[in-house]
Scaffold this motif. Structure first.
Motif, PDB file in Angstrom:
ATOM      1  N   TYR A 138       4.162  -0.075  68.470  1.00  0.00           N
ATOM      2  CA  TYR A 138       5.295   0.823  68.265  1.00  0.00           C
ATOM      3  C   TYR A 138       6.105   0.378  67.046  1.00  0.00           C
ATOM      4  CZ  TYR A 138       9.891   2.953  69.115  1.00  0.00           C
ATOM      5  OH  TYR A 138      11.081   3.629  68.982  1.00  0.00           O
ATOM      6  N   TRP A 186       3.812   8.783  72.250  1.00  0.00           N
ATOM      7  CA  TRP A 186       3.513   9.154  70.865  1.00  0.00           C
ATOM      8  C   TRP A 186       3.634  10.672  70.662  1.00  0.00           C
ATOM      9  CZ3 TRP A 186       4.366   4.573  70.861  1.00  0.00           C
ATOM     10  CH2 TRP A 186       3.505   3.502  71.108  1.00  0.00           C
ATOM     11  N   PHE A 218      -0.941   5.953  67.433  1.00  0.00           N
ATOM     12  CA  PHE A 218       0.447   6.401  67.345  1.00  0.00           C
ATOM     13  C   PHE A 218       0.657   7.215  66.064  1.00  0.00           C
ATOM     14  CE2 PHE A 218       5.085   4.669  66.900  1.00  0.00           C
ATOM     15  CZ  PHE A 218       5.591   5.936  67.177  1.00  0.00           C
TER      16      PHE A 218
END
Length: 498
Positions: A316, A458, A399
């Motif tokens: 992330y 995501w 992501f």
């Protein structure tokens, strides 16, 4: 050419370098190219002529400045990723909190920039100087208070996010140093904002270049303890960042006090004027709400992400760092639109201000959509720059791919909210931001994380990017900018506009 043509150039704006005194040969050609790319506020006419080229020359140095500014975070992420996975996860927790602290004081910089832009557009240099001086005084005072408070509470705030003990310890040490150095960080941010309001985006770019170079050099020295320096890990990264920001602030204040570039300040006018402070608060609080709303949504996202493994948290962090780089053009153009809008409102050219926003939004949609396609294809190599952990690389790439094809939505939303800030409608910009992040992204992430895991989180980014563009465009089409001059009037101590 007609003023309706966004690509037309001002007749009195130089298009060739005719000075016979310029150096000849390779040096002369290099200087001519640099002069052509980065123009000072004296060479830009933001309130007449074409729209595209003034916006381009105003925004290009902002893009470079933002790239350099992001280099602070990229350098920290890169070197700490080499230091340890725990450090990389810790910086993923720390960066959103840094953003939150900055966002709390962002409104004062925005208010100062808007006021300086509108005074400049109206040709009121004394009003612009007073607005700049008051903004400096209030910003430094507020950041000092905020920094002291932050030092004592950052550990408790980080603990709420559910970080593992070692990650929490590292992130807390980093944030304590950052908190105490907030005045040094805020000082440079407000310098950039004030110069931008006056139309000078070149000077901050060169100041940033010097300080980023310093940070890149001392960052690994203090993190790893190279040479005689002690090994300080994450604390070393924080010290390097604050030291570099401090140098930038010192240079910036010197320029504002003693040079004739951009806007000037005077020490006697830096002393806070409570009546003028109310004007700054009126414009700035909504801007702070916007920035704080963004920061809180990012921090709240960590509550969701923190429930997953350290590898997911690290992924992330890498993904958001990648986005921060990709979105630099949109942020820069939004700042350029903010300045052009403010100056045109001050010059009573509302229609030109609106056309500037439409043109910029279209351009940024296509530019960011193109960048999204490129990053979609290069997701793994980009993630591998930050770490050699195969799991982190794979999840970071996933992501990025979930979000990449919606980057154009960010271009539209950022550009139009910049226009709302420039006209003084900072509450509208705040409302759009909060609706997009707090009312759409967070709920989608919260609901989708359970059944779908990280991919559900995501996907929330993609959904909010599209929704934000639709909301911003609809508000822009329905709103009115008539009679939105927000310059201070009839306040004791403020120079009158003759």
């Amino acid at each position: 050419m007609s003023e309706d043509d966004p690509w037309s150039a001002d007749e009195d704006q130089p298009t060739e370098h005719e000075d016979s005194g310029e150096p000849t040969g390779a040096l002369g050609r290099l200087r001519a190219r640099v002069d052509g790319l980065f123009r000072s506020e004296d060479e830009l006419n933001l309130t007449s002529g074409g729209i595209a080229w003034p916006l381009f020359f105003l925004s290009l140095p902002i893009i470079v400045t933002n790239v350099l500014q992001t280099a602070y975070n990229i350098a920290d992420t890169f070197w700490l990723g080499q230091y340890s996975t725990n450090a990389l996860a810790a910086i993923s927790f720390a960066f959103p909190l840094v953003f939150l602290l900055i966002a709390l004081g962002l409104g004062l910089s925005v208010a100062g920039s808007v006021l300086v832009a509108q005074y400049t557009g109206a040709g009121d240099e004394e009003g612009a100087a007073y607005a700049a001086s008051q903004t400096i005084g209030y910003t430094l005072s507020f950041s000092a208070i905020l920094g002291v408070i932050g030092y004592f509470v950052v550990g408790d705030i980080l603990a709420v996010f559910g970080a593992e003990p070692r990650t929490l310890e590292l992130a807390t040490g980093y944030m304590e140093v950052i908190s105490l150095g907030l005045p040094l960080m805020f000082g440079f941010f407000v310098f950039v904002a004030l110069m931008r309001g006056a139309g000078d985006t070149v000077t901050p770019m060169f100041v940033m270049f010097v300080t980023v170079a310093l940070n890149v050099v001392i960052d690994p020295v203090l993190i790893f303890g190279w040479g005689p320096a002690p090994q300080l890990g994450m604390t070393g990264a924080a010290i390097a960042t604050i030291g570099s920001r401090g140098l930038a602030t010192a240079i910036g204040l010197g320029i504002l006090l003693w040079s004739d570039r951009g806007v000037s300040i005077t020490l006697r006018d830096v002393v806070p004027n409570p009546a003028y402070g109310r004007k700054l608060v009126e414009i700035g609080v909504p801007a702070s709400i916007e920035g704080t709303g963004r920061a809180l949504s990012i921090n709240a996202m960590l509550l969701i992400i923190g429930a997953f493994s350290t590898n997911i948290v690290a992924a992330y962090g890498i993904g958001t760092r990648v986005f921060s780089v990709i979105f630099l053009p949109a942020i820069a153009v939004a700042r350029g639109v903010e300045t052009m809008t403010g100056q045109n409102i001050g010059a009573d050219k509302t229609d030109r201000a609106r056309r500037t926003n439409v043109f910029a939004a279209k351009v940024m949609f296509f530019v960011l959509t193109g960048l999204g396609m490129v990053i979609f294809l290069l997701a793994e190599p980009v993630a591998a720059v930050f770490t050699d952990n195969a799991t982190v690389i794979s999840e970071s790439a996933r992501f990025v791919r979930y979000v990449a094809l919606t980057f154009g939505g960010i271009g539209i939303m950022r550009t139009l909210t910049g226009g709302f800030r420039g006209v003084g409608q900072t509450m509208v910009a705040a409302a759009i931001s909060i609706l997009t992040l707090a009312a759409i992204r967070l709920p989608v992430a919260w609901v989708a994380a359970g059944p779908y895991g990280p991919p559900g989180v995501w996907a929330s980014f993609a959904v909010s990017n599209v929704a934000g563009a639709i909301i911003a465009y609809a508000w822009f089409r329905l709103g009115s900018w008539e009679d939105e001059d927000v310059r201070a009037e009839e306040i004791e101590g403020v120079p009158a506009d003759d």
